[in-house]
Design an enzyme around this catalytic site. Structure first.
Site, PDB file in Angstrom:
ATOM      1  N   CYS A 159      73.061  19.528  38.040  1.00 36.82           N
ATOM      2  CA  CYS A 159      73.280  18.295  37.283  1.00 36.82           C
ATOM      3  C   CYS A 159      74.690  17.754  37.498  1.00 36.82           C
ATOM      4  O   CYS A 159      74.921  16.541  37.434  1.00 36.82           O
ATOM      5  CB  CYS A 159      72.996  18.511  35.803  1.00 36.82           C
ATOM      6  N   HIS A 181      75.430  20.873  30.313  1.00 36.96           N
ATOM      7  CA  HIS A 181      74.644  19.951  31.129  1.00 36.96           C
ATOM      8  C   HIS A 181      75.420  18.660  31.336  1.00 36.96           C
ATOM      9  O   HIS A 181      76.154  18.205  30.446  1.00 36.96           O
ATOM     10  CB  HIS A 181      73.318  19.671  30.401  1.00 36.96           C
TER      11      HIS A 181
END
Length: 430
Positions: free
Chosen positions: A78, A381
């Protein structure tokens, strides 16, 4: 598997027919981020049930396709996806790469065949620029909902050893490595033609707009390159020393007095703003005992003050908020909310010679923002918000959703991309 990859300087890209390698990666990732993954899954379900997630969008009464393409997560990638989506929405930078001619396949025996890279072939057969170009071309074409950047990730592993493996990485560190390596590769020849010639012909960027970092200018330095003046004064004899440093981004501290203010609505004192961070970066600072300045007049290290001025602003101003700090053996995250403007960031007061700049040349509008969700740099994330043709989108790996300005301004920004305003589009200022 990863240990073997490091030992033989190679790694597995092609999966089995049953997708066993990918299943192992997903299982390990789920174990590592189980609590966070469940929370993301719950939020994603809410998004999927929302009308914003529809691939059809009504604008002025007519229905149009959303046409945004996500990037598949290859195993904690990510950090890469958030940067790629941000850069893909910086139009002048993105268009340059999309307009580059494709690298032709070799003639002879390998013509028309897929090239498999091995250790013996070395790194000469991989092209970061080419894979970056292909990835950007795959985005915003509307033919697929998600693109898998496997080939680009392969090249990243080959030429950036720091990013091998499937552990979470720092998105800012990746962005710097990516831009530096694109810059270095672009300085080479391209089918016998210097890429600096292509830069001048295709991008309309004059030599006066270029900032040279590590040799000849490229589109990287022409778009992101600025110049800082570093001014140091000896506190004993008053001798002043000046030097000019090129930069591709500015890393800003979040001032210590704001570090406990975590949300926008928290009412314990003033709100931290981007101006506070910029002022902290450019204000006069007395260097501590560990940073004594070697004064050439005193001929020894002395106490001194330091101040930064911006000598030249870039076309795209990239601001990195330093949210991760080492304390003893841990790298902690500063989770403070920092208020930032969507339009009209005025950089004139930080310029060395503001009188030489035009009325619009110091105003910047936000193009993209990278956000880190979670508590630590090695976990959590990354997602990105970016504006495309007047609408804001949220890029969360494979999932792309339409969003609004109110949601964007509430984000706890990690990296901000501001584009120099070319024409008047409002009077809002920071």
């Amino acid at each position: 598997l990863e240990n073997m990859n490091y030992r033989c300087d190679d790694f597995v890209v092609n999966d089995t027919k049953l997708g066993l390698v990918q299943k192992v990666r997903e299982h390990l990732q789920n174990l590592e981020n189980s609590a966070f993954t469940s929370d993301r899954h719950r939020k994603r379900k809410l998004l999927e049930n929302s009308s914003l997630n529809s691939k059809l969008l009504k604008v002025n009464g007519s229905t149009i396709a959303l046409c945004a393409t996500g990037l598949r997560n290859l195993g904690n990638t990510c950090f890469m996806n958030a940067i790629l989506q941000s850069l893909s929405n910086i139009q002048q930078f993105c268009c340059y790469f999309k307009e580059l001619p494709a690298v032709e396949l070799r003639n002879g025996k390998t013509a028309g065949r897929r090239t498999y890279h091995t250790r013996s072939q070395g790194d000469n057969n991989v092209s970061l620029v080419e894979e970056f170009r292909k990835t950007l071309c795959a985005l915003w074409q509307g033919s697929q909902t998600a693109f898998s950047p496997e080939s680009l990730f392969y090249v990243v592993w080959k030429i950036m050893p720091n990013f091998r493996g499937y552990q979470q990485q720092d998105a800012h560190e990746f962005m710097r490595y990516l831009l530096d390596h694109l810059h270095l590769e672009l300085q080479g020849g391209f089918n016998g033609v210097s890429r600096s010639v292509i830069l001048q012909e295709n991008s309309g960027l004059s030599a006066s707009n270029k900032c040279c970092i590590n040799g000849a200018s490229t589109v990287v330095t022409a778009i992101f390159g600025g110049i800082l003046q570093n001014e140091v004064n000896c506190l004993i004899c008053g001798t002043e020393s000046r030097k000019f440093d090129p930069f591709l981004d500015l890393s800003l501290d979040i001032p210590s007095q704001f570090r406990n203010k975590r949300t926008k609505n928290q009412e314990n004192g003033p709100m931290c703003t981007l101006r506070d961070c910029l002022r902290s970066f450019t204000d006069l600072e007395e260097l501590d005992e560990t940073e004594l300045y070697m004064c050439h007049k005193c001929k020894k290290k002395q106490k001194s003050t330091k101040k930064f001025w911006i000598q030249k602003l870039p076309k795209v101003l990239c601001l990195h908020l330093k949210r991760f700090h080492w304390t003893a053996y841990l790298r902690n995250k500063v989770d403070t909310y920092v208020e930032f403007p969507l339009r009209g960031l005025d950089m004139k007061c930080y310029l060395l010679e503001p009188e030489n700049s035009g009325p619009e040349s110091c105003l910047y509008d936000l193009a993209a923002v990278v956000v880190h969700h979670g508590s630590g740099v090695g976990s959590g994330h990354y997602t990105a918000y970016a504006t495309h043709e007047g609408r804001w989108f949220h890029f969360n790996d494979s999932t792309v959703t339409l969003t609004d300005e109110e949601t964007v301004v509430k984000a706890k920004a990690y990296i901000l991309f501001y584009v120099e305003r070319q024409a008047k589009s409002g009077s809002d200022k920071l």
